[in-house]
Write an enzyme that holds these catalytic residues in place. Structure first.
Site: not given
Ligand SMILES: [Zn+2]
Length: 248
Positions: A101, A104, A119, A130, A149, A152, A234
């Site tokens: 889950q 990292d 996740h 895009c 981005c 775009c 753990a």
């Molecule tokens: Zn884009």
């Protein structure tokens, strides 16, 4: 070796198909506090605001305030002996996969190859317009702004699952498949209360798997489906189990 570790080792020795389900507790020793803990991000950043996909779309710059901190925490973290032990068990053919889950990426950095990330992972970004994908380490951030981005100009989002988004279908299918094939499951650092992780120990149990739980405190699983409860960090328990499996 304490009794529970010995019992866990005996179960794993008798198993042919072992899977692990991990949660926030496995990464605490790596320096990443559970986001829900008193030191966690959710104490300062209300997840209903900062980790909701609808709120992200409304105001990406606000969500990115929290995400920059999350990325810094993950980048400063290193795999701990629990991650290392799971990677070693996989190399030795004693563990088939880690279902996690966590976002990292520490299982992969420890050397685990078969990792199912329910996740997503903070290491990759996706453009909401895009769908171009980027690895964040190659990406130059403008300080304090939501990254955009190159293709775009739309805002980028880490390819992690926000509240209001669904777990990737492929991860879900693979997780269920591995759980239903298991004859032992290690549940580590999680009470598996959130869907879809919540169904994984149950699917394994329904397929007659033994459930080995490694948590520092009892959870909803402990008196319900857990066969062996190793109450231990753990980072201490997993190396002991791996060592026990190496002994004759
Ligand atoms: Zn884009």
């Amino acid at each position: 070796m304490n009794r529970e570790i010995r019992e866990a080792v005996d179960i794993l020795r008798g198993s042919r198909f072992v899977v692990a389900l991990t949660g926030a507790g496995i990464s605490v020793a790596s320096g990443i506090p559970d986001f829900r803990s008193p030191a966690g991000l959710w104490r300062r950043f209300d997840p209903a605001v900062y980790a909701s996909i609808d709120r992200f779309r409304e105001n990406p710059a606000r969500a990115w305030e929290m995400l920059f901190e999350m990325i810094a925490a993950v980048d400063a973290a290193r795999p701990n002996p629990a991650h290392d032990a799971l990677a070693e068990l996989e190399r030795r053919g004693l563990l088939q996969c880690c279902i996690t889950q966590n976002i990292d990426g520490l299982h992969g950095r420890a050397g685990s190859r078969n990792v199912i990330e329910f996740h997503g992972n903070l290491d990759r970004f996706v453009c909401l317009a895009c769908e171009s994908r980027y690895g964040w380490r190659q990406y130059a951030f403008p300080a304090g702004e939501a990254p955009r981005c190159f293709a775009c100009g739309s805002v980028l989002k880490p390819s992690i699952v926000f509240f209001g988004e669904t777990v990737p279908g492929r991860a879900l299918l693979e997780g269920r498949m591995f759980a239903s094939s298991a004859d032992a499951i290690l549940v580590i650092g999680t009470g598996a209360t959130v869907f879809p992780a919540a169904e994984i120990p149950q699917i394994a149990k329904n397929s007659h798997a033994k459930v080995i739980e490694v948590n520092t405190a009892p959870t909803g699983l402990t008196n319900y489906i857990t066969d062996v409860f190793v109450q231990c960090d753990a980072a201490v328990a997993l190396p002991a189990i791996a060592e026990g499996l190496g002994e004759e």
